[in-house]
Design a protein around this motif. Structure first.
Motif, PDB file in Angstrom:
ATOM      1  N   ILE A  74       9.718   1.595   6.541  1.00 38.10           N
ATOM      2  CA  ILE A  74       9.727   1.274   7.976  1.00 38.10           C
ATOM      3  C   ILE A  74       9.910   2.539   8.805  1.00 38.10           C
ATOM      4  O   ILE A  74       9.223   2.746   9.821  1.00 38.10           O
ATOM      5  N   ASP A  75      10.833   3.392   8.392  1.00 34.71           N
ATOM      6  CA  ASP A  75      11.081   4.635   9.133  1.00 34.71           C
ATOM      7  C   ASP A  75       9.834   5.520   9.160  1.00 34.71           C
ATOM      8  O   ASP A  75       9.499   6.125  10.196  1.00 34.71           O
ATOM      9  N   LYS A  76       9.150   5.603   8.022  1.00 35.82           N
ATOM     10  CA  LYS A  76       7.941   6.433   7.974  1.00 35.82           C
ATOM     11  C   LYS A  76       6.842   5.862   8.858  1.00 35.82           C
ATOM     12  O   LYS A  76       6.136   6.596   9.553  1.00 35.82           O
TER      13      LYS A  76
ATOM     14  N   ASP B 240       1.602  -3.413   9.815  1.00 32.30           N
ATOM     15  CA  ASP B 240       2.192  -3.023   8.537  1.00 32.30           C
ATOM     16  C   ASP B 240       3.713  -2.926   8.640  1.00 32.30           C
ATOM     17  O   ASP B 240       4.451  -3.357   7.753  1.00 32.30           O
ATOM     18  N   ARG B 241       4.194  -2.350   9.754  1.00 31.12           N
ATOM     19  CA  ARG B 241       5.641  -2.236   9.946  1.00 31.12           C
ATOM     20  C   ARG B 241       6.270  -3.618  10.108  1.00 31.12           C
ATOM     21  O   ARG B 241       7.374  -3.890   9.591  1.00 31.12           O
ATOM     22  N   MET B 242       5.565  -4.503  10.794  1.00 32.09           N
ATOM     23  CA  MET B 242       6.070  -5.857  10.989  1.00 32.09           C
ATOM     24  C   MET B 242       6.249  -6.568   9.651  1.00 32.09           C
ATOM     25  O   MET B 242       7.285  -7.230   9.414  1.00 32.09           O
ATOM     26  N   LYS B 243       5.290  -6.435   8.756  1.00 30.69           N
ATOM     27  CA  LYS B 243       5.393  -7.093   7.443  1.00 30.69           C
ATOM     28  C   LYS B 243       6.569  -6.546   6.655  1.00 30.69           C
ATOM     29  O   LYS B 243       7.269  -7.293   5.958  1.00 30.69           O
TER      30      LYS B 243
ATOM     31  N   LYS C 282       0.832  -1.198   0.000  1.00 29.58           N
ATOM     32  CA  LYS C 282       0.000   0.000   0.000  1.00 29.58           C
ATOM     33  C   LYS C 282       0.866   1.247   0.000  1.00 29.58           C
ATOM     34  O   LYS C 282       1.951   1.265   0.565  1.00 29.58           O
ATOM     35  N   ALA C 283       0.345   2.288  -0.601  1.00 23.62           N
ATOM     36  CA  ALA C 283       1.116   3.530  -0.715  1.00 23.62           C
ATOM     37  C   ALA C 283       1.508   4.073   0.638  1.00 23.62           C
ATOM     38  O   ALA C 283       2.578   4.630   0.811  1.00 23.62           O
ATOM     39  N   ARG C 284       0.655   3.907   1.640  1.00 24.65           N
ATOM     40  CA  ARG C 284       0.971   4.463   2.945  1.00 24.65           C
ATOM     41  C   ARG C 284       2.024   3.651   3.683  1.00 24.65           C
ATOM     42  O   ARG C 284       2.553   4.086   4.686  1.00 24.65           O
ATOM     43  N   GLU C 285       2.323   2.409   3.180  1.00 23.05           N
ATOM     44  CA  GLU C 285       3.375   1.630   3.811  1.00 23.05           C
ATOM     45  C   GLU C 285       4.757   2.111   3.372  1.00 23.05           C
ATOM     46  O   GLU C 285       5.682   2.212   4.167  1.00 23.05           O
ATOM     47  N   ILE C 286       4.887   2.374   2.085  1.00 25.10           N
ATOM     48  CA  ILE C 286       6.193   2.723   1.548  1.00 25.10           C
ATOM     49  C   ILE C 286       6.329   4.212   1.294  1.00 25.10           C
ATOM     50  O   ILE C 286       7.310   4.843   1.666  1.00 25.10           O
ATOM     51  N   ASN C 287       5.310   4.774   0.647  1.00 20.50           N
ATOM     52  CA  ASN C 287       5.401   6.173   0.226  1.00 20.50           C
ATOM     53  C   ASN C 287       4.416   7.038   0.984  1.00 20.50           C
ATOM     54  O   ASN C 287       3.687   7.819   0.403  1.00 20.50           O
TER      55      ASN C 287
END
Length: 815
Positions: free
Chosen positions: A742-744, A632-635, A186-191
């Motif tokens: 992950i940082d975001k 989401d961060r865990m994945k 998802k966009a909110r996971e990476i970007n």
């Protein structure tokens, strides 16, 4: 009507078998109900005679939630020394496009006692770069500038900022995390946040609207220091809009009495419907509410008795359930309307109200505030109000006085009748007024919050409170010293600056004003004032608002009791914000610091509220979102470890999400799968609907089935990954991209945790009242510039429109 809440008479007692037929057991209901706010569109034929007046009439301004004060003359104050600099959004938040102001002779200067209207004189010409003394008065009794016909207007280049409201919402309201579908994160996971601020097809419309507002009347630049008694030269408006007449219920919908249907005439049926809509609300559980309603309804029934001869004498025998069920079914029908149907209804309503929304003030088109007349209904009141449940009568043209210019045409009301009177008083700023029947308070229609007159009133109010800084130490020293003087009753009563309160409350106040925090002489004075008084007597029975304000005016010209409240709130707020160390703080940490200061001021002003009924539910949703972000961060972490196990040794990546266990993950992924399938079904239906509108063949059901199968396969893959710390990553993702995601997410988790804390700590405090009425908006505007906080995060669009003059202060400004 008496205000006591004694029991019903023997005639109105419950039936022998103890059965209550009001549509709920024992007069108590639960669950939801048809909203019956003060602004609802239910109607009533005016049939009840006026109530007995209270001992003292009290003005109630429709746009103010503050106390009422006597207008006093104003005194000069120091001119603010800081320069104004532009703030984005200030121009767009001002009035609608202006036109050349017409010239006319000034009207008389009759004075009016009104919290929103003070005394002013003809504005002086403004000389550039020269300080001009401000004439100010307290709070809402504000001197207002009468803008000249030749007031300078400047053309402002339209701003094309990206939609801040949408951006703010995205940052504050974290979306529900969703698992990866179709092999893409998802966009909110990476970007996360990359597309924030982008409009969704509304850029052209927004730009067009801004271009239409090129010519803006910036009154705070034209003549901010005007101080005369004339507020306007010409005024033209279309009056007020009345609610629609009552429509009788269908013939099959009838209330019951003692188990039998009752045929009511429209006048009585309407009032019964007011209560019927509330039988499952907390109001129907209230003895005082029920008693007042039934007493007023019986008065209606005397004039308009049931058509079938039924004698209604006992409240407990009344069954309003059929009415409630009908109202609920109508609500469901409205809710089920398509988006286009709702849009058409809204457009029809807006078109009907359009001409009432604006007026011509000195040739300028300005927005009108509360132009709708409140519909009839049952009075709610606040807290334990003795008149809650009483009948609010329908307001008619014969009840309303209009205020317009001498040469302006008299508007025609949208219901049969003639106005009570027409006046042409240019020393007041209200457009219409009437007296409501419950508390005999006066209602007014004013210009909108963002209008020039209202803006000047607000600015002068805060400047008066700001002026008090120069006097407050001396005033406090004076009355503290007077408390120790030989006993002089009237002096002590006035100098203590306390309004009348019952003797029974004085004990509480004595505890609050303990010797540890104030002089023991206060206790001595209160003991004296309590002598020969009953518990219900006023402790300071010979003190009035007028006498108190007269004394305060001797300390500082234009000072009233309410100015102290505004000063204390704003001065405390400024101090608390200045004490916060925000160096290196994140945006959410800054917002939490601001809201904490706002809460402390709200507590100081006693702006409390009961915990919202939905608070626990809301907090549980936030906790689920919080865990979803961690999922989401865990994945992403597990995917990073799958690329290279060396990342497990890096501290910021090796920390696991210990508060989400396997059982929760199973439940969460099932919920996500259901939501994804539901989303696919809605998208499929919408696509087919569009194809049908374009006379094209709709998609086969097999297309939807294939999409659902793909979703199920993705979640089967996620199920297999449970318990593993290294997983394969689909797509062309690099370690750098995963680490960035992950940082975001880590920052979002931290920010969302702060939001949860802020929400929970503010559950019993109403922040809006102090922000609207008691906190100088320039404090917030300056603070936002100092700490680089978007004003949209703290001020809604409504507040930006209300305080455009405050948006242009610089970072050096202090209250």
């Amino acid at each position: 009507m008496s205000t006591d809440s004694g029991p019903l008479s023997d005639e109105d007692s419950t039936m022998g078998d103890g059965v209550d037929l009001n549509g709920h057991a024992n007069g108590i209901g639960n669950g939801s109900h048809l909203p019956m706010s003060d602004d609802e569109d239910m109607s009533l034929l005016q049939t009840v005679p006026p109530r007995r007046n209270l001992k003292r009439k009290k003005s109630n301004y429709a746009e103010s939630s503050d106390e009422d004060d006597i207008p006093l003359a104003s005194s000069p104050a120091k001119q603010p020394t800081s320069a104004a600099i532009p703030m984005p959004g200030a121009v767009a938040a001002t009035t609608v496009p202006s036109s050349k102001a017409s010239k006319s002779k000034r009207l008389g200067t009759k004075k009016e006692e009104s919290d929103d209207d003070g005394y002013l004189k003809k504005p002086q010409k403004k000389k550039p770069r020269k300080k001009v003394k401000k004439e100010e008065s307290s709070d809402d009794d504000i001197p207002i500038v009468a803008p000249k016909s030749s007031a300078r207007k400047r053309k402002v280049k339209p701003e094309t900022r990206k939609t801040p409201a949408k951006k703010a919402k995205k940052e504050e309201d974290v979306e529900q995390p969703a698992s990866k579908v179709n092999g893409k994160a998802k966009a909110r996971e990476i970007n996360d946040g990359e597309d924030e601020g982008k409009g969704k097809g509304k850029g052209k419309k927004k730009k067009k609207e801004e271009e239409q507002e090129e010519e803006v009347y910036r009154w705070w630049e034209a003549d901010p220091n005007g101080d005369g008694s004339v507020k306007w030269q010409t005024l033209e408006h279309n009056g007020v809009i009345f609610p629609p007449p009552y429509e009788s219920l269908p013939s099959h919908v009838k209330m019951k009495y003692n188990g039998k249907d009752v045929r009511l005439p429209p006048e009585s049926e309407e009032v019964a419907g007011f209560y019927g809509a509330l039988i499952e609300s907390d109001h129907a559980k209230d003895t005082v509410f029920n008693k007042n309603f039934f007493n007023d309804w019986k008065e209606i029934l005397k004039k308009h008795p049931p058509l079938d001869g039924t004698k209604i004498t006992t409240f407990e025998k009344c069954d309003f359930r059929p009415m409630f069920d009908y109202f609920e079914s109508e609500k469901a029908k409205k809710k089920a309307l398509s988006a286009s149907e709702k849009k058409e209804l809204k457009k029809a309503k807006d078109d009907m109200e359009l001409k009432y929304t604006t007026c011509l003030l000195d040739g300028r088109k300005e927005k009108v505030g509360n132009f709708r007349v409140e519909p009839p209904g049952l009075f709610r009141g606040r807290g334990e109000h003795p008149k809650k449940g009483s009948l609010k009568l329908r307001v008619r043209p014969e009840d309303i006085t209009l205020n317009i210019g001498k040469d302006a045409p008299v508007p025609i009301p949208n219901m049969p009748g003639k106005w009570k009177s027409i006046q042409h008083d240019n020393t007041v700023t209200w457009l219409a007024t009437w007296t409501e029947n419950i508390n005999q308070s006066h209602k007014y229609v004013f210009l909108a919050a963002g209008s020039s007159l209202k803006g000047q009133s607000d600015m002068m109010k805060f400047e008066k409170a700001r002026e008090l800084k120069n006097y407050v130490d001396r005033i406090r020293a004076n009355y503290s010293g007077d408390l120790r003087l030989p006993f002089v009753l009237e002096t002590r009563k006035a100098k203590m600056k306390l309004t009348p309160l019952a003797v029974v409350h004085s004990v509480v106040n004595m505890l609050l004003l303990s010797p540890r925090t104030s002089s023991s002489s206060i206790f001595w004075n209160i003991r004296i004032f309590k002598e020969n008084k009953e518990d219900d007597d006023s402790l300071f029975d010979r003190v009035t608002t007028a006498s108190l304000n007269k004394h305060l005016n001797s300390e500082m010209k234009g000072l009233t009791a309410k100015v102290f409240r505004t000063y204390n709130a704003s001065a405390t707020f400024q101090r608390l914000l200045d004490e916060s160390d925000l160096e290196g703080a994140t945006l959410q940490e800054k917002l939490n610091a601001y809201n904490k200061a706002n809460r402390l001021v709200a507590i100081l002003c006693n702006h409390q509220r009961s915990v919202p009924k939905t608070h626990d539910q809301s907090m549980e949703k936030m906790r689920q979102k919080y865990k979803g972000l961690k999922y989401d961060r865990m994945k992403l972490r597990h995917g990073l470890f799958g690329m290279d196990s060396k990342y497990k040794k890096i501290d910021k990546y090796k920390e696991d999400e210990s508060d989400i266990d396997d059982d929760w993950i199973v439940e969460y992924e099932e919920q996500m799968k259901s939501k994804e399938i539901e989303k696919a079904e809605k998208k499929f239906a919408k696509e087919n609907e569009k194809l049908t509108e374009d006379d094209l063949k709709p998609q086969l059901d097999s297309v939807l089935e294939a999409r659902i199968r793909h979703i199920e396969e993705e979640f089967k893959r996620l199920a297999k990954e449970r318990g593993k710390t290294t997983v394969a990553v689909k797509g062309n993702k690099t370690p750098e991209k995963l680490m960035e995601g992950i940082d975001k997410l880590t920052e979002r988790i931290k920010s969302f945790k702060l939001q949860m804390v802020d929400r929970d700590e503010g559950k019993e405090v109403a922040l809006g009242t102090s922000k609207i009425n008691y906190l100088d908006p320039r404090i917030t505007a300056s603070w936002c510039k100092i700490h680089d906080v978007p004003i949209e995060k703290l001020f809604s669009k409504t507040l930006q429109v209300k305080f455009p003059w405050a948006m242009e202060v610089d970072t050096e400004w202090k209250f």
